[in-house]
Motif scaffolding. Structure first.
Motif, mmCIF file in Angstrom:
data_model
loop_
_atom_site.group_PDB
_atom_site.id
_atom_site.type_symbol
_atom_site.label_atom_id
_atom_site.label_comp_id
_atom_site.label_asym_id
_atom_site.label_seq_id
_atom_site.Cartn_x
_atom_site.Cartn_y
_atom_site.Cartn_z
ATOM 1 N N TRP A 616 0.777 -1.225 -0.113
ATOM 2 C CA TRP A 616 0.037 0.024 -0.023
ATOM 3 C C TRP A 616 0.781 1.262 0.060
ATOM 4 O O TRP A 616 0.494 2.296 -0.591
ATOM 5 N N SER A 617 1.945 1.188 0.800
ATOM 6 C CA SER A 617 2.900 2.362 0.826
ATOM 7 C C SER A 617 4.254 1.842 1.263
ATOM 8 O O SER A 617 4.375 0.913 1.865
ATOM 9 N N VAL A 618 5.258 2.667 0.732
ATOM 10 C CA VAL A 618 6.683 2.499 1.261
ATOM 11 C C VAL A 618 6.995 3.508 2.152
ATOM 12 O O VAL A 618 6.993 4.749 1.574
ATOM 13 N N ARG A 619 7.357 3.494 3.494
ATOM 14 C CA ARG A 619 7.649 4.433 4.470
ATOM 15 C C ARG A 619 9.197 4.779 4.310
ATOM 16 O O ARG A 619 9.582 5.732 4.850
ATOM 17 N N ALA A 620 10.018 3.630 4.230
ATOM 18 C CA ALA A 620 11.370 3.801 4.692
ATOM 19 C C ALA A 620 11.928 4.313 3.126
ATOM 20 O O ALA A 620 11.386 4.293 2.268
ATOM 21 N N ASP A 621 13.398 4.651 3.396
ATOM 22 C CA ASP A 621 14.085 5.309 2.504
ATOM 23 C C ASP A 621 15.501 4.499 2.440
ATOM 24 O O ASP A 621 16.347 4.770 3.755
ATOM 25 N N SER A 622 15.766 3.970 1.518
ATOM 26 C CA SER A 622 17.195 3.410 1.389
ATOM 27 C C SER A 622 18.476 4.465 1.517
ATOM 28 O O SER A 622 19.564 4.031 1.916
ATOM 29 N N VAL A 656 10.756 -4.019 -2.635
ATOM 30 C CA VAL A 656 9.417 -3.767 -3.176
ATOM 31 C C VAL A 656 9.208 -2.681 -3.367
ATOM 32 O O VAL A 656 9.570 -1.696 -2.804
ATOM 33 N N SER A 657 8.006 -2.222 -4.280
ATOM 34 C CA SER A 657 7.822 -0.946 -4.352
ATOM 35 C C SER A 657 5.979 -0.680 -4.196
ATOM 36 O O SER A 657 5.492 -1.558 -4.266
ATOM 37 N N ARG A 658 5.660 0.383 -4.202
ATOM 38 C CA ARG A 658 4.157 0.717 -4.061
ATOM 39 C C ARG A 658 3.140 -0.029 -5.112
ATOM 40 O O ARG A 658 3.763 0.087 -6.302
ATOM 41 N N GLY A 659 2.260 -0.547 -4.726
ATOM 42 C CA GLY A 659 1.441 -1.379 -5.711
ATOM 43 C C GLY A 659 1.771 -2.700 -5.949
ATOM 44 O O GLY A 659 0.813 -3.424 -6.503
ATOM 45 N N GLN A 660 2.867 -3.287 -5.488
ATOM 46 C CA GLN A 660 3.492 -4.505 -5.844
ATOM 47 C C GLN A 660 2.570 -5.397 -5.084
ATOM 48 O O GLN A 660 2.258 -5.373 -3.990
ATOM 49 N N LEU A 661 2.245 -6.759 -5.790
ATOM 50 C CA LEU A 661 1.622 -7.719 -4.859
ATOM 51 C C LEU A 661 2.677 -8.871 -4.456
ATOM 52 O O LEU A 661 3.998 -8.991 -4.961
ATOM 53 N N VAL A 662 2.319 -9.252 -3.304
ATOM 54 C CA VAL A 662 3.609 -10.043 -2.364
ATOM 55 C C VAL A 662 3.176 -11.296 -1.988
ATOM 56 O O VAL A 662 1.689 -11.231 -1.720
ATOM 57 N N ALA A 663 3.584 -12.344 -1.826
ATOM 58 C CA ALA A 663 3.171 -13.552 -1.228
ATOM 59 C C ALA A 663 3.625 -13.537 0.206
ATOM 60 O O ALA A 663 4.610 -12.996 0.505
ATOM 61 N N GLY A 665 5.762 -14.726 3.060
ATOM 62 C CA GLY A 665 7.200 -15.089 3.203
ATOM 63 C C GLY A 665 7.959 -14.287 2.123
ATOM 64 O O GLY A 665 9.435 -14.621 2.031
ATOM 65 N N GLN A 666 7.664 -13.757 1.065
ATOM 66 C CA GLN A 666 8.366 -12.721 0.018
ATOM 67 C C GLN A 666 9.233 -11.911 1.036
ATOM 68 O O GLN A 666 8.567 -11.304 1.806
ATOM 69 N N ARG A 667 10.293 -11.545 0.516
ATOM 70 C CA ARG A 667 11.580 -10.718 1.099
ATOM 71 C C ARG A 667 11.083 -9.373 0.635
ATOM 72 O O ARG A 667 10.529 -9.019 -0.255
ATOM 73 N N LEU A 668 10.835 -8.467 1.576
ATOM 74 C CA LEU A 668 10.323 -7.108 1.593
ATOM 75 C C LEU A 668 11.619 -6.225 1.676
ATOM 76 O O LEU A 668 11.666 -4.987 0.843
ATOM 77 N N ALA A 669 12.542 -6.440 2.429
ATOM 78 C CA ALA A 669 13.645 -5.471 2.706
ATOM 79 C C ALA A 669 14.652 -6.556 3.357
ATOM 80 O O ALA A 669 14.563 -7.567 4.106
ATOM 81 N N VAL A 670 15.692 -5.923 3.438
ATOM 82 C CA VAL A 670 17.093 -6.360 4.211
ATOM 83 C C VAL A 670 17.620 -5.131 5.094
ATOM 84 O O VAL A 670 17.788 -4.117 4.312
ATOM 85 N N ILE A 671 18.005 -5.517 6.210
ATOM 86 C CA ILE A 671 18.444 -4.529 6.886
ATOM 87 C C ILE A 671 19.927 -4.983 7.476
ATOM 88 O O ILE A 671 20.215 -5.922 8.014
ATOM 89 N N GLU A 672 20.917 -4.157 7.223
ATOM 90 C CA GLU A 672 22.446 -4.400 7.428
ATOM 91 C C GLU A 672 22.818 -3.658 8.865
ATOM 92 O O GLU A 672 22.087 -2.521 8.889
ATOM 93 N N PRO A 673 23.213 -4.287 9.982
ATOM 94 C CA PRO A 673 23.767 -3.489 11.110
ATOM 95 C C PRO A 673 24.477 -2.064 10.673
ATOM 96 O O PRO A 673 24.969 -1.961 9.760
ATOM 97 N N ALA A 674 24.001 -1.144 11.522
ATOM 98 C CA ALA A 674 24.628 0.352 11.246
ATOM 99 C C ALA A 674 26.008 0.034 11.497
ATOM 100 O O ALA A 674 26.518 -0.546 12.380
#
Length: 674
Positions: A616-622, A656-663, A665-674
């Protein structure tokens, strides 16, 4: 208290609570309910029950209509509910006595009312029954949407009911009907519509409707046909279980298809005097005449409904008018489908003449905000989350112009504002929503309905589907092509002179629109529910003999308009076939494409979708780090929005991006330690 349903994590002041076992809660204690496994909904039962006033004979909540339950809405933080005095005691259930939630993937159905050979081919029905249908993320108490094989259909289109072969002249729906909205089936749930213009090849038996509440996005479902007699037997077993709380019934029932047509009388197959169809376990659908828009057929259905009341036929629980049909719900202890059809057929063979009928009517003038911003928002949502390439998008008015062969959008507006729409049914899509058709055939703009249907429509949007107009009584899904928005046709408090009931309109009312701008309509919509706006309503009668004389006097112009409209309609249909737009197919897993995911760096955290849905929306920013518990994306599923938060802080890479359909268990994001 008891927590029932599938396994649910719960604790009382930090001490784990087991499902299906009784426990006492003292003043000041806190009960927490968390994750559910093996289903979608868990149930909290309280001794004595929750004390709420009844509405329309029920204490259940109908949130879309704003009635029943606790103030007609879902509970919110801070609400205080009151309990009734404790009645009977509670008991714990052993595992062998609990419902089998693993069986929810097999749903038993009665075939009908609209199956082969009239609407579906035999191959279509076989595919329907053999398929493993996948539950779509846009599912809710209104309906369970399913993804699976497309029908080939037994007819090329729906004629005056709409361009797609799933379109029919509006008829009543039984509880649990499997409703094909275009090429996508929807199992109608407890908050579903009572009337609509789509075919239903089957209806869920009474004993299996509880399973619908446990179907989650991504689950698979198959339909098992059973006979009316077997459906009655398994319902008796379930009723006995509820009364005695003994072993949960699991007697197997052999699959068996039963002809949905119980009686077809006189005339040819394409032009019968009447057809009686099974519409569910305790419903029959009586259809009058051929599949055409003829107000005389509606009057026949109206007269027959009045005759059932006048003669007090025993065991008739309720009846609902359609355009050319009457659906009858019967007492299963008095009748079965065959015996009641025999009784009805004997009455239908002596049907009353409609020539002299002149039912009471009112002329109701309503404001219309043409091509309202709320309608455009619904189209934009549809393109974003359902179907971007639909031929009616992005402009429904332009589509109506094109498919009817009109010169410009102004011609569409002129016809809508000049027309007098005769109300032929209530409850189309939702309570109080009228389905109406122009009395003058030269005002009948024929369109198709959305395929698949919209997931969201603003309250009181006005649309055209087939030859019919509908005012959406409340917010929800829908399929008619938008022309604008008007006042409320449903009032939960029955405030104001226009609301003798919760609904504004009555059968045989004549709706006439006048144009206002969007801002003026918003002001009127603020005042109307408070009783501060009076409508122009004038009593009259709809004299059928006068109407026939009007049609005869204008026959040549009506025929010319109809021929031009048909030519444009056929050209649109041919273009759809050429471009492959006649049908619409959702991919397995609801459009979530398999992807080759990149390797994850050591120490990084993968954030996966917990469900099937749409971004529906993407709030984070890479470009910047995220904090722990910060919202990354919002997933829309089952008509709700779910925030997916960062489990850890660090640098985020979105997948992922806004409007994309996901299943699930599908990956949405990866976070690496700061």
């Amino acid at each position: 208290c008891v927590i029932a349903g599938p396994p649910c994590e719960a604790d009382l002041d930090g001490v784990a609570v087991e499902s299906w076992s009784t426990f006492d809660v003292q003043r000041g204690q806190t009960l927490r309910m968390g994750r559910i496994t093996g289903g979608v909904r868990a149930y909290l039962l309280v001794a004595g029950g929750i004390d709420v006033p009844p509405a329309m004979g029920s204490t259940a909540t109908f949130a879309l209509g704003g009635i029943g339950g606790f103030n007609g809405r879902a509970l919110r933080a801070g609400d205080t509910v009151h309990l009734r005095p404790v009645a009977a005691g509670l008991l714990a259930l052993e595992p062998i006595k609990r419902p089998d939630y693993d069986a929810c993937g097999a749903i038993r159905v009665i075939m009908g009312p609209h199956a082969a050979p009239d609407f579906f081919t035999e191959d279509d029905v076989e595919a329907f029954l053999s398929a493993q249908w996948r539950v779509h993320y846009n599912s809710s108490r209104t309906g369970i949407r399913l993804s699976g094989p497309q029908p080939t259909w037994a007819r090329p289109d729906g004629g005056e009911a709409g361009l797609h072969p799933s379109n029919i002249h509006d008829t009543a729906y039984a509880f649990g009907s499997v409703d094909f909205t275009g090429d996508m089936p929807v199992i109608l749930g407890p908050d579903g519509p009572s009337l609509g213009g789509f075919v239903c090849p089957a209806a869920v038996v009474n004993a299996d409707r509880w399973k619908l509440g446990q179907l989650a996005p991504g689950d698979t479902v198959r339909f098992v046909p059973v006979t009316e007699a077997d459906a009655a037997r398994i319902e008796e077993e379930l009723d006995a279980y509820v009364d005695n709380l003994d072993r949960f019934p699991d007697t197997p029932v052999a699959a068996a298809r039963q002809d949905p047509v119980v009686r077809r009388a006189n005339g040819s197959v394409s032009d019968p005097d009447f057809v009686i169809r099974r519409a569910g376990q305790e419903w029959l659908l009586v259809e009058f005449g051929p599949h055409v828009l003829d107000i005389a057929l509606h009057l026949k259905a109206h007269a027959f409904a009045a005759r059932l009341v006048r003669e007090a036929v025993p065991g008739i629980l309720e009846s609902t008018l359609g355009i050319r049909s009457l659906q009858i719900r019967f007492d299963r202890t008095r009748w079965n489908g065959e015996s009641l059809a025999s009784r009805l057929a004997s009455m239908l063979e002596e049907a009353d003449s409609v020539d002299g009928m002149a039912p009471e009517s009112r002329i109701v003038r309503l404001p219309l905000s043409w091509d309202d911003p709320a309608c455009r928002e619904a189209v934009e949502r549809y393109m974003r989350v359902v179907r971007e390439d639909a031929p009616w998008c992005p402009d429904n008015v332009e589509f109506i112009r094109r498919i009817n062969g009109l010169d410009d959008a102004g011609a569409v507006k002129d016809i809508v504002l000049d027309a007098s729409y005769l109300v032929m049914g209530l409850g189309d899509v939702y309570l109080g929503a009228p389905v109406a058709t122009p009395l003058d055939p030269r005002h009948r703009l024929v369109t198709t309905k959305y395929n698949p249907a919209r997931t969201w429509t603003a309250e009181n949007s006005v649309g055209i589907g087939g030859s019919y107009l509908c005012i959406y009584g409340m917010e929800g899904p829908g399929g008619y092509q938008f022309v604008g928005r008007t006042l409320q046709v449903w009032n939960r408090h029955r405030i104001g002179a226009a609301f003798d009931e919760h609904w504004l309109l009555r059968p045989f009312d004549q709706i006439r629109f006048y144009e206002v701008d969007a801002d003026t309509l918003l002001e009127m919509r603020e005042a109307f529910p408070r009783g501060e706006l009076e409508l122009d309503i004038r009593s009259t009668r709809f004299d059928y003999s006068d109407y026939v004389r009007f049609l005869d006097a204008n026959k040549d112009e009506i025929d010319a308009f109809t021929a031009k409209r048909k030519q444009a309609f056929d050209a649109e249909l041919a273009g759809w076939r050429e471009r492959g737009q006649l049908t619409f197919e959702t991919t397995l897993a609801d459009g979530a494409a398999e992807e080759k995911e990149a390797q994850v760096a050591p120490g990084a955290t993968v954030v996966a979708s917990p469900m099937a849905g749409s971004i529906w929306s993407v709030r984070a920013d890479s470009s910047r780090p995220v904090a722990r518990d910060e919202v990354l994306v919002v997933v829309e599923a089952m008509k709700s929005e779910f925030e997916i938060r960062a489990p850890v802080a660090g640098k985020v890479a979105l997948s992922v991006s806004r409007g994309q359909l996901v299943a699930p268990g599908q990956r949405l994001a990866v976070i690496e330690p700061a």
